[in-house]
Enzyme design. Structure first.
Site, mmCIF file in Angstrom:
data_model
loop_
_atom_site.group_PDB
_atom_site.id
_atom_site.type_symbol
_atom_site.label_atom_id
_atom_site.label_comp_id
_atom_site.label_asym_id
_atom_site.label_seq_id
_atom_site.Cartn_x
_atom_site.Cartn_y
_atom_site.Cartn_z
ATOM 1 N N CYS A 1 -5.407 12.674 12.093
ATOM 2 C CA CYS A 1 -5.984 11.372 11.799
ATOM 3 C C CYS A 1 -5.943 10.537 13.048
ATOM 4 O O CYS A 1 -5.642 11.027 14.130
ATOM 5 C CB CYS A 1 -5.250 10.711 10.657
ATOM 6 S SG CYS A 1 -3.699 10.037 11.190
ATOM 7 N N ARG B 1 -8.591 -0.194 4.301
ATOM 8 C CA ARG B 1 -7.667 0.769 3.688
ATOM 9 C C ARG B 1 -6.336 0.109 3.342
ATOM 10 O O ARG B 1 -5.610 0.605 2.472
ATOM 11 C CB ARG B 1 -7.402 1.939 4.646
ATOM 12 C CG ARG B 1 -8.563 2.902 4.793
ATOM 13 C CD ARG B 1 -8.166 4.061 5.691
ATOM 14 N NE ARG B 1 -6.759 4.347 5.493
ATOM 15 C CZ ARG B 1 -5.874 4.503 6.480
ATOM 16 N NH1 ARG B 1 -6.238 4.430 7.720
ATOM 17 N NH2 ARG B 1 -4.610 4.751 6.198
ATOM 18 N N LYS C 1 0.847 -1.207 0.000
ATOM 19 C CA LYS C 1 0.000 0.000 0.000
ATOM 20 C C LYS C 1 0.877 1.251 0.000
ATOM 21 O O LYS C 1 0.654 2.175 -0.778
ATOM 22 C CB LYS C 1 -0.897 0.011 1.246
ATOM 23 C CG LYS C 1 -1.540 1.378 1.517
ATOM 24 C CD LYS C 1 -2.411 1.394 2.747
ATOM 25 C CE LYS C 1 -1.714 1.666 4.040
ATOM 26 N NZ LYS C 1 -1.389 3.075 4.318
ATOM 27 N N ASN C 2 1.875 1.258 0.876
ATOM 28 C CA ASN C 2 2.650 2.493 1.034
ATOM 29 C C ASN C 2 3.637 2.759 -0.103
ATOM 30 O O ASN C 2 4.275 3.806 -0.143
ATOM 31 C CB ASN C 2 3.352 2.503 2.404
ATOM 32 C CG ASN C 2 2.340 2.660 3.523
ATOM 33 O OD1 ASN C 2 1.176 2.971 3.273
ATOM 34 N ND2 ASN C 2 2.771 2.429 4.754
ATOM 35 N N ARG D 1 -0.330 14.773 13.048
ATOM 36 C CA ARG D 1 0.324 14.609 11.739
ATOM 37 C C ARG D 1 0.503 15.921 10.957
ATOM 38 O O ARG D 1 -0.125 16.140 9.909
ATOM 39 C CB ARG D 1 -0.403 13.553 10.908
ATOM 40 C CG ARG D 1 -0.366 12.230 11.628
ATOM 41 C CD ARG D 1 -0.937 11.107 10.853
ATOM 42 N NE ARG D 1 -0.026 10.519 9.874
ATOM 43 C CZ ARG D 1 -0.312 9.445 9.168
ATOM 44 N NH1 ARG D 1 -1.466 8.861 9.316
ATOM 45 N NH2 ARG D 1 0.554 8.969 8.301
ATOM 46 N N ASP E 1 4.501 0.573 11.987
ATOM 47 C CA ASP E 1 3.294 -0.061 11.439
ATOM 48 C C ASP E 1 3.133 -1.509 11.902
ATOM 49 O O ASP E 1 2.065 -2.103 11.730
ATOM 50 C CB ASP E 1 3.325 -0.028 9.900
ATOM 51 C CG ASP E 1 3.201 1.388 9.369
ATOM 52 O OD1 ASP E 1 2.762 2.267 10.117
ATOM 53 O OD2 ASP E 1 3.560 1.613 8.193
HETATM 54 N N1 EPU Z 1 5.965 14.739 10.909
HETATM 55 C C1 EPU Z 1 6.030 16.070 11.266
HETATM 56 N N2 EPU Z 1 6.054 17.009 10.265
HETATM 57 C C2 EPU Z 1 6.001 16.668 8.949
HETATM 58 C C3 EPU Z 1 5.935 15.307 8.589
HETATM 59 C C4 EPU Z 1 5.921 14.354 9.591
HETATM 60 O O1 EPU Z 1 6.068 16.409 12.442
HETATM 61 O O2 EPU Z 1 6.022 17.573 8.099
HETATM 62 C C5 EPU Z 1 5.937 13.712 11.973
HETATM 63 C C6 EPU Z 1 4.625 12.932 11.968
HETATM 64 O O3 EPU Z 1 3.622 13.612 12.677
HETATM 65 C C7 EPU Z 1 5.028 11.638 12.627
HETATM 66 C C8 EPU Z 1 6.463 11.443 12.139
HETATM 67 O O4 EPU Z 1 6.920 12.727 11.696
HETATM 68 O O5 EPU Z 1 5.009 11.762 14.010
HETATM 69 C C9 EPU Z 1 6.640 10.423 11.025
HETATM 70 O O6 EPU Z 1 5.814 10.774 9.934
HETATM 71 P P1 EPU Z 1 6.148 10.377 8.417
HETATM 72 O O7 EPU Z 1 6.041 11.620 7.616
HETATM 73 O O8 EPU Z 1 7.406 9.598 8.359
HETATM 74 O O9 EPU Z 1 4.933 9.411 8.104
HETATM 75 P P2 EPU Z 1 3.920 9.482 6.904
HETATM 76 O O10 EPU Z 1 4.609 9.735 5.635
HETATM 77 O O11 EPU Z 1 2.782 10.360 7.254
HETATM 78 C C10 EPU Z 1 4.166 6.943 6.307
HETATM 79 C C11 EPU Z 1 3.244 5.772 6.154
HETATM 80 C C12 EPU Z 1 2.732 5.360 7.520
HETATM 81 C C13 EPU Z 1 3.923 4.991 8.380
HETATM 82 C C14 EPU Z 1 4.900 6.168 8.466
HETATM 83 C C15 EPU Z 1 6.173 5.866 9.231
HETATM 84 C C16 EPU Z 1 2.292 6.005 3.981
HETATM 85 C C17 EPU Z 1 1.094 6.264 3.155
HETATM 86 N N3 EPU Z 1 2.137 6.115 5.289
HETATM 87 O O12 EPU Z 1 3.377 7.988 6.896
HETATM 88 O O13 EPU Z 1 1.925 4.207 7.313
HETATM 89 O O14 EPU Z 1 3.491 4.653 9.668
HETATM 90 O O15 EPU Z 1 5.261 6.585 7.128
HETATM 91 O O16 EPU Z 1 6.830 4.795 8.674
HETATM 92 O O17 EPU Z 1 3.338 5.683 3.451
HETATM 93 C C18 EPU Z 1 0.145 2.728 7.735
HETATM 94 O O18 EPU Z 1 0.426 2.148 6.684
HETATM 95 O O19 EPU Z 1 -0.666 2.264 8.570
HETATM 96 C C19 EPU Z 1 0.771 4.011 8.039
HETATM 97 C C20 EPU Z 1 0.291 4.851 8.945
#
Ligand code: EPU
Length: 419
Positions: A116, A400, A22-23, A121, A308
């Site tokens: 969320c 999802r 998915k990711n 986030r 995850d």
């Molecule tokens: N964060 C910030 N500011 C930003 C971006 C992120 O503070 O501008 C914080 C977030 O709030 C969080 C941390 O940094 O506390 C990590 O966030 P990251 O941006 O790495 O995560 P993401 O891109 O929103 C993806 C996956 C998640 C997975 C995380 C970490 C996808 C679609 N989602 O989320 O997957 O947990 O990376 O590996 O790729 C899931 O599949 O269930 C899922 C939540």
């Protein structure tokens, strides 16, 4: 509203072929926007988040169609730059369309994806990086209007404060067609980043260093379409392995990405399960009772233990012999599933970012609600090893990310129905 009805207590045994990730699929679908042509994606999982991504593509002018697990995206025409709030809110990862739209048209109007199930986030790192790339960003009342000052984003040196997966993806998507060179320091190293870069390279992009902390991208004027196979889902792998480990059984996972699943496997192995791997297969056999994991399980960016997989392993360790300790370091709000596990008889105490799981002999069935995607999967695992019947509602969260999870469980001999 659909529900899962699960009667636990059966040992699980069999062979499963893993779904595509998915990711990976979501950023790769966004990346298809950048190619002025047709992209064919194989092993694209049939998930509600994937369909949400296809609706975004269609809304900006592309044509996205599915035939079983193949997605065909024709991005010859992109004639709209606004993505409606309704579509943006369907899934948090809609934010990666910001980088892709900027890369393709030099502008876009989106809305903040909002908080969320996992906490607030924020997207501050995404916005700061894009601004550095010469993008003018105006935020007001939840809407974000972005415009590359010179019509096209420009290469820049970006240092991320944290290796955010989404921010790294957004910068890559914007940089592949930007003017000049972009360097991302402290980039996320998740395998899905490498998959996105692999796809983009097949479309003609010049990217080096993905999988490492420093990624260098030389912008190209245009990318072309390609045919690509999405990598297997390492989190679905962690989920099915935790499930069979907890339910005392035997599993052969095919179409697995062994190396990428290693940070999870090395912890699961400590529970006493026998695990063998070959090129793209993972074999697991679990004994009569799992052992608790002695060292603290700390979620960390890749190659650390994946956040995850925290909930699904916790469900398995809820019935292990001894006490296991988790430390969640990525998200503020990722223990919401514990309430349901406790309702099913688990002994779990949450203290801030730490969860102490004292293994119990048996869980019992209960009516619970999925709180989020991985938390919902943890409830399925707990229900499968509990005495009696459980009902899991709000399964839209689970849909999802898992393709036909009830069919997979039934294939392994579990008693699970969707009603
Ligand atoms: N964060 C910030 N500011 C930003 C971006 C992120 O503070 O501008 C914080 C977030 O709030 C969080 C941390 O940094 O506390 C990590 O966030 P990251 O941006 O790495 O995560 P993401 O891109 O929103 C993806 C996956 C998640 C997975 C995380 C970490 C996808 C679609 N989602 O989320 O997957 O947990 O990376 O590996 O790729 C899931 O599949 O269930 C899922 C939540």
């Amino acid at each position: 509203m659909q529900k899962f009805i699960i009667t636990g207590g059966k040992s699980l045994r069999g062979e499963l072929a893993l779904q595509g990730s998915k990711n990976s699929s979501l950023p790769i679908m966004a990346a298809a926007l950048l190619c002025c042509g047709e992209c064919t994606l194989h092993c694209c999982p049939k998930l509600t988040d994937v369909y949400a991504a296809s609706r975004i593509l269609n809304c900006v002018g592309c044509r996205c169609t599915f035939s079983d697990n193949m997605a065909v995206i024709d991005s010859q025409v992109v004639d709209r730059t606004q993505i409606s709030e309704e579509l943006m809110r369907e899934m948090r990862s809609s934010i990666i369309f910001m980088g892709a739209m900027l890369g393709r048209t030099g502008e876009c109007a989106v809305s903040v994806p909002g908080g969320c199930e996992l906490g607030p986030r924020p997207i501050d790192m995404h916005l700061a990086a894009l601004k550095k790339m010469g993008v003018d960003i105006t935020e007001s009342g939840g809407s974000i209007v972005c415009k590359a000052v010179c019509g096209r984003a420009k290469g820049a040196k970006i240092s991320l404060a944290f290796p955010s997966v989404g921010a790294t993806e957004n910068v890559i998507l914007c940089a592949v067609t930007a003017d000049g060179e972009t360097v991302i320091n402290n980039a996320a190293r998740e395998p899905e980043i490498c998959d996105l870069c692999g796809f983009l390279r097949s479309c003609g992009a010049d990217i080096k260093g993905d999988g490492e902390s420093r990624i260098v991208i030389k912008g190209k004027k245009q990318l072309h379409g390609c045919e690509y196979t999405i990598m297997p889902d390492r989190i679905a792998a962690a989920t099915y392995l935790s499930m069979v480990a907890a339910a005392h059984g035997e599993l052969i996972l095919t179409n697995a990405c062994v190396l990428e699943t290693e940070p999870f496997l090395s912890v699961l192995e400590q529970t006493g399960c026998s695990i063998y791997t070959s090129e793209n297969k993972i074999y697991l056999r679990s004994g009569p009772r799992l052992r608790a994991v002695r060292e603290r399980i700390r979620t960390m960016p890749h190659p650390g233990f994946p956040t995850d997989a925290q909930a699904v392993l916790m469900a398995a360790l809820a019935v292990a012999d001894g006490t296991s300790i988790f430390e969640e370091n990525i998200f503020d709000c990722r223990y919401r599933h514990t309430e349901a596990l406790i309702k099913m008889g688990a002994d779990i105490q949450v203290l801030g970012k730490v969860a102490v799981v004292k293994g119990v002999e048996r869980l019992h069935g209960a009516n619970v609600q999925a709180t989020d995607l991985r938390g919902g999967a943890a409830m399925i695992i707990a229900a499968l090893c509990a005495d009696g019947t459980s009902e899991i509602s709000r399964i839209c969260h689970i849909d999802r990310g898992y393709e036909k999870i009830e069919e997979a469980v039934r294939l392994l001999g579990g008693d699970m129905r969707r009603v």
